[in-house]
Design a protein around this motif. Structure first.
Motif, short mmCIF file in Angstrom:
data_model
loop_
_atom_site.label_atom_id
_atom_site.label_comp_id
_atom_site.label_asym_id
_atom_site.label_seq_id
_atom_site.Cartn_x
_atom_site.Cartn_y
_atom_site.Cartn_z
N ALA B 82 0.56 -1.40 0.00
CA ALA B 82 -0.37 -0.07 -0.13
C ALA B 82 0.85 1.41 0.06
O ALA B 82 0.56 2.07 -0.93
CB ALA B 82 -1.13 -0.03 1.01
N VAL B 85 2.37 1.03 -3.73
CA VAL B 85 1.05 2.31 -4.47
C VAL B 85 0.42 3.55 -3.82
O VAL B 85 0.32 4.22 -5.24
CB VAL B 85 -0.42 1.01 -4.27
CG1 VAL B 85 -1.57 1.70 -4.96
CG2 VAL B 85 -0.01 -0.54 -4.62
N THR B 86 0.68 4.50 -2.73
CA THR B 86 0.34 5.46 -2.37
C THR B 86 1.69 5.89 -3.33
O THR B 86 1.14 7.59 -3.64
CB THR B 86 0.13 5.26 -0.94
OG1 THR B 86 -0.57 4.80 -0.15
CG2 THR B 86 -0.44 7.36 -0.47
N ALA B 105 -9.58 5.17 -9.69
CA ALA B 105 -9.30 4.25 -9.29
C ALA B 105 -8.28 2.77 -9.06
O ALA B 105 -8.21 2.55 -8.18
CB ALA B 105 -10.37 3.91 -8.21
N PHE B 106 -8.64 2.40 -10.58
CA PHE B 106 -7.42 1.48 -10.73
C PHE B 106 -6.35 1.47 -10.05
O PHE B 106 -6.03 0.20 -9.53
CB PHE B 106 -8.27 1.39 -11.96
CG PHE B 106 -9.24 0.15 -11.90
CD1 PHE B 106 -9.70 -1.02 -11.36
CD2 PHE B 106 -10.43 1.05 -12.11
CE1 PHE B 106 -10.48 -1.74 -12.00
CE2 PHE B 106 -11.24 0.37 -12.26
CZ PHE B 106 -11.79 -0.75 -12.64
N ALA B 108 -5.03 2.76 -7.35
CA ALA B 108 -5.38 3.30 -6.31
C ALA B 108 -5.34 1.01 -5.69
O ALA B 108 -4.96 0.21 -5.18
CB ALA B 108 -6.24 3.50 -5.00
N LEU B 109 -6.14 0.31 -6.36
CA LEU B 109 -6.96 -0.67 -6.38
C LEU B 109 -5.98 -2.23 -6.91
O LEU B 109 -5.85 -2.97 -6.50
CB LEU B 109 -7.79 -1.55 -6.98
CG LEU B 109 -9.31 -0.55 -7.43
CD1 LEU B 109 -10.05 -0.79 -7.75
CD2 LEU B 109 -9.39 -0.96 -5.68
N VAL B 111 -3.33 -2.30 -4.77
CA VAL B 111 -3.23 -2.86 -3.05
C VAL B 111 -3.46 -4.40 -3.08
O VAL B 111 -3.09 -5.42 -2.79
CB VAL B 111 -3.41 -1.89 -2.37
CG1 VAL B 111 -3.43 -2.57 -0.93
CG2 VAL B 111 -3.31 -0.85 -2.05
N VAL B 112 -4.37 -4.40 -4.14
CA VAL B 112 -5.35 -6.15 -4.20
C VAL B 112 -6.28 -6.39 -4.56
O VAL B 112 -6.30 -7.64 -5.75
CB VAL B 112 -7.09 -5.83 -3.57
CG1 VAL B 112 -7.09 -5.02 -1.90
CG2 VAL B 112 -7.94 -5.12 -4.35
#
Lengths: 193, 210
Positions: B82, B85-86, B105-106, B108-109, B111-112
């Motif tokens: 995370a 990613v930030t 938002a992808f 930020a995504l 992360v998952v």
């Protein structure tokens, strides 16, 4: 502040912009757990539950982060909150209903890496939804996820009996079926005014 | 470095590119592979962002592999991922706001993305930092390549252009469906179909010759 009415948020999140078929969120469980209708509906219920709780938590967390002026912590704090929510839900279900806990098995902890949940938290923040709006948004997203999962499971149960060529068996036929399903969900876009 | 280690390193690097390609063979990281591949440039940006996150977090996880207690390892990995990613999110927003807005938002995504967490658990937590970097590079390039392939197909068919350059002129009627969500499912489905057909044919050929 967003003024969108609640019913419109629900229809939007569940049908028009279905999280799985329009936003491609939560594809992993969509392909992995959609083998049988029974498992699919239980998975959908668990995901909806986690979505609602983490959406509420994200709403509070966003307020806190704005208050202390630290937007760069958003991603880290959201994912940690989601991971602990999943752990909490796991413990509660284990205590209250050991049967359901056994039925869900490994899928329960895997909800943490379901991008639909983090996506929901990020979208509701960027759309500026209020408390009640966030709740309805989470409810709609969960309902849409469950619907897509159950529909897909129904298709795949029927595919078991179909004569499928060897090269398209498995992932390929599932993806093509998902494409057709996604095509039909595009019809719902007429609902948005 | 002796020759044994060199060839091991090469194997580690190459397996991600084709034999264990994360998208086309292992079917991991599907969400970004389908969601942001409606144009070649988006696919490339997403692939490179994931490559950066994967390499830096693999290196860090591998460096700390003896310090992270087993019980909290997943949480530790996610916090490390995370963080990077930030960094990517803010860098893209600063240097390339247009792409940042397209991907939304992808970024930020990432992360998952199960691919990244999966490599930490399966490889970086058990190997030396150098090997972990090679593995991350191979996997990341394989991921980028697969995304780019899907993006190129969808952009050519769906908008009649490549990297924003018009290919066919005004008479081409674009297949709009290819840049919409169903097109993502179809493109990946047919790509996998081609690969399945190719592998099965080569197995058959081997049997005939042997």
């Amino acid at each position: 502040m967003n003024e969108e009415p609640l019913w419109s948020i629900f229809i939007n999140a569940s049908l028009i912009n279905n999280f799985v078929l329009a936003y491609f969120l939560g594809i992993c469980p969509f392909l992995g757990v959609s083998g049988k209708i029974g498992t699919a509906s239980k998975m959908g219920g668990a995901v909806t539950f986690v979505m609602i709780i983490s959406s509420m938590a994200a709403y509070g967390l966003h307020g806190l982060l704005v208050a202390i002026n630290a937007p760069f912590l958003q991603l880290i704090s959201y994912i940690v909150v989601i991971a602990s929510t999943v752990q909490l839900v796991e413990m509660i279900i284990k205590k209250i209903s050991p049967e359901l806990f056994r039925a869900l098995g490994i899928f329960l902890p895997l909800i943490t890496t379901n991008c639909a949940i983090l996506g929901l938290a990020l979208f509701q923040t960027s759309k500026g939804y209020g408390f009640l709006q966030s709740f309805v948004y989470a409810l709609g997203a969960g309902a849409g996820f469950t619907l897509a999962l159950i529909l897909m499971a129904g298709i795949r149960e029927n595919l078991e009996f179909a004569q499928v060529p060897k090269v398209v068996k498995g992932t390929v036929i599932t993806l093509l079926a998902a494409g057709i399903l996604s095509l039909s969900f595009m019809g719902f876009s007429g609902l948005s005014g | 470095m002796n020759s044994d280690e060199t060839s091991e390193g090469r194997n580690v690097l190459l397996k991600g590119l084709w034999k264990e390609n994360p998208v086309l063979v292992a079917v991991l990281g599907m969400c970004p592979a389908l969601a942001v591949t409606n144009s070649a440039i988006n696919a490339l940006a997403m692939g490179l962002a994931s490559l950066f996150v994967l390499m830096s977090s693999s290196f860090l996880v591998s460096l700390f592999r003896n310090l992270i207690p087993k019980q909290v390892r997943i949480t530790a990995y996610i916090v490390i991922i995370a963080t990077f990613v930030t960094i990517v999110d803010f860098l893209l927003a600063a240097y390339s706001p247009v792409i940042h807005k397209e991907l939304g938002a992808f970024i930020a995504l990432i992360v998952v993305n199960c691919l990244i967490l999966g490599r930490q658990e399966a490889f970086a937590s058990k190997n030396r930092p150098g090997m972990a970097l090679l593995d991350a590079l191979g996997m990341g390039l394989g991921f980028t390549g697969a995304l780019l392939a899907i993006g190129v197909i969808r952009e050519i068919l769906g908008s009649g252009s490549l990297f924003g350059i018009d290919l066919f002129g005004a008479n081409f009627e674009p297949w709009v469906i290819m840049v919409l969500p169903p097109g993502g499912f179809f493109t990946l489905g047919f790509l996998l179909l081609g690969i399945n057909w190719f592998t099965q044919r080569s197995i058959k050929e081997k049997e005939n010759h042997g």
